[in-house]
Design a protein around this motif. Structure first.
Motif, PDB file in Angstrom:
ATOM      1  N   UNK A  24       5.440 -20.558 -12.526  1.00  0.00           N
ATOM      2  CA  UNK A  24       5.678 -19.353 -11.167  1.00  0.00           C
ATOM      3  C   UNK A  24       6.644 -18.321 -11.987  1.00  0.00           C
ATOM      4  N   UNK A  25       6.021 -17.294 -12.044  1.00  0.00           N
ATOM      5  CA  UNK A  25       6.762 -16.188 -12.128  1.00  0.00           C
ATOM      6  C   UNK A  25       8.488 -15.448 -11.775  1.00  0.00           C
ATOM      7  N   UNK A  26       7.791 -15.923 -10.510  1.00  0.00           N
ATOM      8  CA  UNK A  26       9.296 -15.130  -9.670  1.00  0.00           C
ATOM      9  C   UNK A  26      10.408 -16.339  -9.557  1.00  0.00           C
ATOM     10  N   UNK A  27       9.724 -17.557 -10.346  1.00  0.00           N
ATOM     11  CA  UNK A  27      10.526 -18.921 -10.224  1.00  0.00           C
ATOM     12  C   UNK A  27      11.809 -18.541 -11.793  1.00  0.00           C
ATOM     13  N   UNK A  28      11.125 -17.771 -13.154  1.00  0.00           N
ATOM     14  CA  UNK A  28      11.054 -17.411 -13.849  1.00  0.00           C
ATOM     15  C   UNK A  28      12.370 -16.157 -13.965  1.00  0.00           C
ATOM     16  N   UNK A  29      11.961 -15.189 -13.042  1.00  0.00           N
ATOM     17  CA  UNK A  29      12.839 -13.903 -12.660  1.00  0.00           C
ATOM     18  C   UNK A  29      14.571 -14.339 -12.278  1.00  0.00           C
ATOM     19  N   UNK A  30      14.072 -15.546 -11.830  1.00  0.00           N
ATOM     20  CA  UNK A  30      15.696 -15.776 -10.990  1.00  0.00           C
ATOM     21  C   UNK A  30      16.478 -16.819 -12.036  1.00  0.00           C
ATOM     22  N   UNK A  31      15.991 -17.299 -13.184  1.00  0.00           N
ATOM     23  CA  UNK A  31      16.606 -18.284 -14.227  1.00  0.00           C
ATOM     24  C   UNK A  31      17.095 -17.546 -15.483  1.00  0.00           C
ATOM     25  N   UNK A  32      17.174 -16.179 -15.810  1.00  0.00           N
ATOM     26  CA  UNK A  32      17.368 -15.851 -17.129  1.00  0.00           C
ATOM     27  C   UNK A  32      19.159 -15.082 -16.977  1.00  0.00           C
ATOM     28  N   UNK A  33      19.050 -15.399 -18.094  1.00  0.00           N
ATOM     29  CA  UNK A  33      20.553 -15.211 -18.274  1.00  0.00           C
ATOM     30  C   UNK A  33      20.706 -14.117 -20.096  1.00  0.00           C
ATOM     31  N   UNK A  34      22.623 -14.097 -19.819  1.00  0.00           N
ATOM     32  CA  UNK A  34      22.208 -13.005 -21.293  1.00  0.00           C
ATOM     33  C   UNK A  34      22.060 -14.420 -22.624  1.00  0.00           C
ATOM     34  N   UNK A  35      21.691 -15.600 -22.083  1.00  0.00           N
ATOM     35  CA  UNK A  35      21.813 -16.824 -23.067  1.00  0.00           C
ATOM     36  C   UNK A  35      19.470 -16.836 -23.464  1.00  0.00           C
ATOM     37  N   UNK A  36      19.292 -15.784 -22.776  1.00  0.00           N
ATOM     38  CA  UNK A  36      17.731 -16.520 -22.439  1.00  0.00           C
ATOM     39  C   UNK A  36      17.292 -15.439 -23.479  1.00  0.00           C
ATOM     40  N   UNK A  37      16.118 -16.346 -24.838  1.00  0.00           N
ATOM     41  CA  UNK A  37      15.629 -15.908 -25.855  1.00  0.00           C
ATOM     42  C   UNK A  37      14.357 -15.962 -26.023  1.00  0.00           C
ATOM     43  N   UNK A  38      13.547 -16.713 -25.199  1.00  0.00           N
ATOM     44  CA  UNK A  38      12.029 -16.575 -24.881  1.00  0.00           C
ATOM     45  C   UNK A  38      11.254 -17.346 -23.526  1.00  0.00           C
ATOM     46  N   UNK A  39      10.178 -17.010 -23.653  1.00  0.00           N
ATOM     47  CA  UNK A  39       9.880 -18.128 -22.285  1.00  0.00           C
ATOM     48  C   UNK A  39       9.016 -18.820 -22.705  1.00  0.00           C
ATOM     49  N   UNK A  40       8.895 -19.628 -22.107  1.00  0.00           N
ATOM     50  CA  UNK A  40       7.449 -20.798 -23.114  1.00  0.00           C
ATOM     51  C   UNK A  40       6.694 -21.191 -22.328  1.00  0.00           C
ATOM     52  N   UNK A  41       5.746 -20.626 -21.547  1.00  0.00           N
ATOM     53  CA  UNK A  41       4.709 -21.177 -20.739  1.00  0.00           C
ATOM     54  C   UNK A  41       4.037 -21.595 -21.093  1.00  0.00           C
ATOM     55  N   UNK A  42       3.065 -22.622 -20.421  1.00  0.00           N
ATOM     56  CA  UNK A  42       2.254 -23.642 -20.483  1.00  0.00           C
ATOM     57  C   UNK A  42       0.607 -23.849 -20.227  1.00  0.00           C
ATOM     58  N   UNK A  43      -0.100 -23.753 -20.721  1.00  0.00           N
ATOM     59  CA  UNK A  43      -1.427 -22.743 -19.489  1.00  0.00           C
ATOM     60  C   UNK A  43      -1.894 -24.620 -18.980  1.00  0.00           C
ATOM     61  N   UNK A  44      -1.442 -25.074 -17.998  1.00  0.00           N
ATOM     62  CA  UNK A  44      -1.964 -26.223 -18.031  1.00  0.00           C
ATOM     63  C   UNK A  44      -3.163 -26.195 -17.488  1.00  0.00           C
ATOM     64  N   UNK A  45      -4.247 -28.319 -18.030  1.00  0.00           N
ATOM     65  CA  UNK A  45      -5.222 -28.038 -18.202  1.00  0.00           C
ATOM     66  C   UNK A  45      -6.599 -27.252 -18.705  1.00  0.00           C
ATOM     67  N   UNK A  46      -5.549 -26.228 -19.012  1.00  0.00           N
ATOM     68  CA  UNK A  46      -6.460 -25.591 -19.774  1.00  0.00           C
ATOM     69  C   UNK A  46      -6.555 -23.816 -18.849  1.00  0.00           C
ATOM     70  N   UNK A  47      -6.006 -23.767 -17.818  1.00  0.00           N
ATOM     71  CA  UNK A  47      -6.064 -22.267 -17.216  1.00  0.00           C
ATOM     72  C   UNK A  47      -5.016 -21.869 -17.516  1.00  0.00           C
ATOM     73  N   UNK A  48      -4.622 -20.629 -18.278  1.00  0.00           N
ATOM     74  CA  UNK A  48      -3.945 -18.923 -18.211  1.00  0.00           C
ATOM     75  C   UNK A  48      -3.253 -18.990 -17.535  1.00  0.00           C
TER      76      UNK A  48
END
Length: 408
Positions: free
Chosen positions: A125-149
């Motif tokens: 969930x992109x909304x959840x990503x935003x709340x977790x970003x800190x100065x230590x965040x280096x990358x995002x690693x999303x997963x295409x669950x079941x083949x859905x982008x």
């Protein structure tokens, strides 16, 4: 042999006489001959078949570069290294995936940070990503669950705003597309897996695609011990025999045997995807009005690869949990599975300080999800057997709601 000792419902006769697995490879004579040609050749590894396979994957998805590895896990590990991820860094990823996704982050000394998922797509969930970003965040690693982008627009926007790289775990999504663009060109790096149950197989294997030359070079060097033979990159070049290990890499090279199988399989990829989608359409129509069953969303602007067909149980309608439904379907010789246990709930991750309750939606999905058989070699009758068994089991539990010990 039946996968469960629980008797089949309504009279004891299962829908099938033998177990139908949830996934299985399709190997034909062309595949066998391609492998035999390599076995008769001079190169079993580090030969021409690997470059051919990389070129085919890159061309198919529309990427400039593709780098092959011995496994999807090795490919993800290499992508994390190429991104410069290391000790003290954080990488935001999904918990609703196989453990390899987060393990690839741990291998670099960094820390996986788990963002919750969307209840409809099961993707991060992109909304959840935003709340977790800190100065230590280096990358995002999303997963295409079941083949859905994943929602690439939102994820790319977040990454750009915060100066982050995006490494897409598209192990399930070879052949999928998002708003008309094939997965493999939408992130800084995209990993595909070639395990036997994936869209095409090399036995084990993985590929990372990218449009960035510097990432391609780092991926290639990392998969071969951190060694280079390029005179322009060597600190002290001595001659044609010379090579230098410039950092600690690994041996994660794909063999020519694997690549030969992949070259042959790539010719069948579109046919495999068409067959998967035919079965999905059959399922979607058949399950639209099955009480207590939640189907995955249909394709819209994200054309899925349909590696998995994951339904969810609605316990408020069935009066029983996922386990009872799972056991009953196994008793009908339908080889259902569960994808996935949230990564942070595994004992090793608990030892690292992760705890239950971290991602409530992912945990809710895990408690209710069941994966049905879906693979190109399935016959129409196989699909009809799955449909009959699912209707039989769900209808029974909607009407009776018995505990599993009373099924007879």
């Amino acid at each position: 042999m039946r996968g469960s000792h629980i008797p089949a419902i309504r009279g004891g006769q299962p829908v099938r006489s033998s177990m139908l697995p949830y996934g299985r490879q399709w190997i034909d004579r062309d595949d066998c001959e391609a492998v035999m040609q390599v076995l008769r050749s001079d190169f079993l590894t580090t030969g021409p078949a690997i470059a051919q396979f990389e070129a085919k994957v890159a061309s198919y998805v529309g990427a400039k570069y593709a780098v092959a590895f011995s496994s999807g896990t090795a490919a993800l590990h290499a992508a994390c290294h190429a991104a410069g991820i290391g000790a003290g860094d954080e990488v935001i990823t999904s918990p609703f995936t196989f453990v390899a996704t987060a393990n690839a982050v741990l291998y670099t000394g960094a820390r996986p940070v788990f963002a919750d998922i969307d209840i409809n797509t099961y993707n991060i969930d992109p909304l959840c990503i935003q709340h977790l970003i800190t100065p230590h965040t280096k990358a995002l690693l999303p997963v295409d669950y079941a083949g859905r982008p994943v929602d690439h627009d939102e994820i790319a926007s977040i990454a750009k705003k915060n100066g982050l790289l995006v490494i897409e775990d598209a192990a399930h999504a070879l052949g999928a597309s998002y708003q008309g663009k094939r997965v493999g060109t939408l992130a800084d790096m995209t990993m595909f897996s070639f395990h036997p149950v994936k869209a095409v197989t090399t036995g084990e294997g993985g590929v990372v695609t990218t449009d960035e030359a510097y990432l391609c070079e780092r991926l290639r060097q990392f998969r071969s011990h951190g060694v280079t033979r390029d005179p322009a990159k060597c600190e002290h070049y001595e001659g044609a025999w010379y090579y230098e290990m410039q950092y600690l890499g690994v041996n994660a090279r794909m063999t020519d045997i694997q690549a030969a199988l992949g070259n042959s399989q790539m010719a069948k990829l579109d046919a495999f995807l068409r067959r998967r989608r035919e079965i999905v359409r059959q399922y979607q129509i058949a399950f639209a009005r099955v009480d207590g069953l939640i189907t995955p969303p249909a394709d819209d602007d994200a054309h899925a690869g349909w590696h998995l067909y994951a339904i969810r149980v609605a316990p408020e309608r069935l009066k029983v949990g996922r386990k009872e439904i799972y056991d009953a379907l196994r008793a009908e010789n339908i080889g259902v599975n569960v994808h996935y246990i949230p990564v942070y709930k595994h004992p090793y991750y608990r030892q690292l300080g992760y705890s239950a309750g971290l991602c409530p939606v992912a945990e809710q999905c895990y408690d209710t999800v069941i994966t049905l058989p879906l693979f190109p070699a399935m016959s129409n009758q196989d699909a009809e057997d799955v449909i009959e068994a699912v209707r039989k089991v769900f209808n029974y539990y909607v009407q009776h709601g018995h505990c599993r010990d009373s099924l007879s």
